[in-house]
Enzyme design. Structure first.
Site, PDB file in Angstrom:
ATOM      1  N   CYS A 127     -11.410   7.648 -11.278  1.00 24.79           N
ATOM      2  CA  CYS A 127     -10.583   7.083 -10.202  1.00 24.79           C
ATOM      3  C   CYS A 127      -9.148   7.034 -10.703  1.00 24.79           C
ATOM      4  O   CYS A 127      -8.853   6.381 -11.705  1.00 24.79           O
ATOM      5  CB  CYS A 127     -11.102   5.689  -9.878  1.00 24.79           C
ATOM      6  SG  CYS A 127     -10.071   4.806  -8.704  1.00 24.79           S
ATOM      7  N   CYS A 134       2.325  -0.196  -4.468  1.00 19.63           N
ATOM      8  CA  CYS A 134       1.944   0.347  -3.158  1.00 19.63           C
ATOM      9  C   CYS A 134       2.783  -0.355  -2.102  1.00 19.63           C
ATOM     10  O   CYS A 134       3.143  -1.511  -2.267  1.00 19.63           O
ATOM     11  CB  CYS A 134       0.457   0.084  -2.920  1.00 19.63           C
ATOM     12  SG  CYS A 134      -0.205   0.887  -1.442  1.00 19.63           S
TER      13      CYS A 134
HETATM   14  N1  SAH Z   1      -4.292   3.377  -0.372  1.00 20.70           N
HETATM   15  C1  SAH Z   1      -5.566   4.033  -0.388  1.00 20.70           C
HETATM   16  C2  SAH Z   1      -6.203   4.158  -1.760  1.00 20.70           C
HETATM   17  C3  SAH Z   1      -6.120   2.994  -2.711  1.00 20.70           C
HETATM   18  S1  SAH Z   1      -7.162   1.605  -2.435  1.00 20.70           S
HETATM   19  C4  SAH Z   1      -6.504   3.343   0.583  1.00 20.70           C
HETATM   20  O1  SAH Z   1      -6.126   2.339   1.179  1.00 20.70           O
HETATM   21  O2  SAH Z   1      -7.594   3.834   0.802  1.00 20.70           O
HETATM   22  C5  SAH Z   1      -8.798   2.184  -2.730  1.00 20.70           C
HETATM   23  C6  SAH Z   1      -9.874   1.365  -2.007  1.00 20.70           C
HETATM   24  O3  SAH Z   1     -10.062   0.085  -2.635  1.00 20.70           O
HETATM   25  C7  SAH Z   1      -9.528   1.063  -0.560  1.00 20.70           C
HETATM   26  O4  SAH Z   1     -10.645   1.223   0.272  1.00 20.70           O
HETATM   27  C8  SAH Z   1      -9.122  -0.397  -0.644  1.00 20.70           C
HETATM   28  O5  SAH Z   1      -9.165  -0.982   0.605  1.00 20.70           O
HETATM   29  C9  SAH Z   1     -10.105  -0.937  -1.650  1.00 20.70           C
HETATM   30  N2  SAH Z   1      -9.757  -2.225  -2.217  1.00 20.70           N
HETATM   31  C10 SAH Z   1      -8.539  -2.672  -2.565  1.00 20.70           C
HETATM   32  N3  SAH Z   1      -8.602  -3.922  -3.074  1.00 20.70           N
HETATM   33  C11 SAH Z   1      -9.896  -4.281  -3.052  1.00 20.70           C
HETATM   34  C12 SAH Z   1     -10.603  -5.466  -3.458  1.00 20.70           C
HETATM   35  N4  SAH Z   1      -9.980  -6.496  -3.987  1.00 20.70           N
HETATM   36  N5  SAH Z   1     -11.952  -5.476  -3.311  1.00 20.70           N
HETATM   37  C13 SAH Z   1     -12.594  -4.408  -2.794  1.00 20.70           C
HETATM   38  N6  SAH Z   1     -11.977  -3.267  -2.391  1.00 20.70           N
HETATM   39  C14 SAH Z   1     -10.651  -3.212  -2.509  1.00 20.70           C
END
Ligand code: SAH
Length: 379
Positions: A127, A134
């Protein structure tokens, strides 16, 4: 007495070198065939050197030009004078009891991002991050609480994979037992807000004569930047994961603020039209389970309705809490009930198993742990 080297008359003055990767010599990691072609041309080397470089850099994983034994010594010396094969520096690395590995990466400007490797029986998933920080500010995501810094360059994106393969002893590219088989752009950042660099990095990672990761094993996760999704589908042909997380605009506006610009109906239309979508290549919909927010039976039923005409898989993600987070994770029983409704509705649905909990392998957490450590050291 030191002798003074005479000025070299035999070579034209070198053209100015682009200042990629900070000051000094730029790294060739992140250069695609066009970039490698330019680099060898600038040194007055024949065009076939570009192919040799691709082989050594991306197939064999060379970390220094001296390893490139099929290239003449003189050419290697010229390359080393002008370029490096630098990767991001690992500022911290941890291994979980379950085999998950996590790195904190430091770039030459001192900005940091994270990377996680998750080994499973039949695959190994890396990953990686596309930005430092962001701009989306999803309310449940820890990265959203950290300051926005910058886009990562193509070399910094590919460089993450190169570093992980170095650390896992996973070179050369063609081996049957390769450890990293899948790449997900699910680390820090929104990849579709850094499209050009992500596209170049994707091209390098999927080049069959180089790193040779199949496009089917490269997944880009987006919160739904609708206008770029089409371009991505047409140009890259990689797998798409969409962070849906809610079934009504009211709730999605709140937890994924990008929804105010690209609401659910538009997002799902973009999914329907995503290049290459069919039942063999489904879009993954990520759905973070937030207690009392988006986890009711009615939400699951609406999810089934919304996705009925899209080749989809649902990945339910137990919310990974962080200090001060305004949400809690749904109970296990609730997640199971939600999943049952999805399955009964004919959707493919899985629950993501939390990995690497002992090393805080959750979004944004290692980076903040390192910031806390430094703050404590300063105090
Ligand atoms: N910006 C992109 C990729 C980065 S986040 C996106 O939004 O898809 C990658 C994944 O992790 C996303 O599905 C996001 O919503 C999730 N994510 C972020 N923080 C999280 C958390 N605290 N617990 C579970 N999933 C989370």
């Amino acid at each position: 007495m030191d002798s003074i080297a005479p000025a070299r008359q035999d070579e034209p003055a070198p053209p100015p070198v682009p200042a990629a990767n900070g000051a000094g010599r730029p790294s060739l990691v992140g250069a695609d065939m066009a970039g490698l072609g330019e680099a060898v041309r600038a040194l007055g080397e024949p065009p076939f050197r570009a192919k040799q470089l691709r082989h050594w850099i991306y197939h064999r994983g060379a970390r220094g030009f001296e390893e490139m034994t099929s290239i003449s010594k003189a050419a290697r010396a010229k390359l080393a004078e002008r370029y490096t094969l630098g990767r991001p520096a690992p500022a911290d690395a941890q291994v979980s009891a379950d085999g998950t590995r996590k790195w904190l990466l430091r770039f030459p400007d001192a900005s940091e991002a994270e990377m996680v490797f998750i080994p499973e029986e039949d695959r190994g998933t890396l990953c990686i991050s596309s930005q430092v920080g962001c701009t989306l500010n999803c309310r449940f995501c820890h990265t959203g609480t950290q300051p926005w810094v910058r886009n990562l360059g193509a070399g910094e994106i590919v460089g993450q994979l190169m570093l992980a393969r170095d650390a896992l002893d996973d070179w050369p590219s063609g081996r049957k037992d390769r450890k990293i088989t899948n790449i997900v752009l699910m680390g820090m950042g929104e990849p579709l807000y850094n499209y050009d660099n992500v596209a170049r990095a994707a091209g390098i990672m999927t080049d069959g004569d180089g790193i040779a990761i199949s496009r089917r094993r490269l997944t880009l996760s987006t919160a739904g930047v609708v206008p770029v999704m089409r371009q991505c589908g047409e140009e890259l042909g990689v797998n798409l994961a969409v962070s849906l997380h809610a079934v009504t605009d009211a709730i999605r506006d709140e937890i994924v603020p990008l929804n105010r610009r690209y609401p659910i109906a538009e997002l799902l239309d973009a999914c329907r039209n995503y290049g290459g979508v069919n039942n063999a290549r489904r879009i993954t919909f990520e759905y973070v389970m937030l207690k009392g927010v988006n986890d009711r039976d009615a939400d699951a039923r609406e999810l089934v309705r919304l996705l009925k005409d899209i080749p989809a898989k649902i990945n339910l993600i137990p919310f990974n809490p962080w200090p001060g987070a305004p949400y809690e994770c749904s109970r296990e029983k609730r997640i199971r009930a939600f999943m049952t409704i999805c399955l009964d509705g004919g959707l493919t649905c899985t629950v993501r198993t939390p990995r690497g909990r002992d090393i805080m392998a959750a979004c944004g957490q290692l980076k903040s742990a390192s910031e806390r450590k430094r703050a404590a050291a300063r105090a």
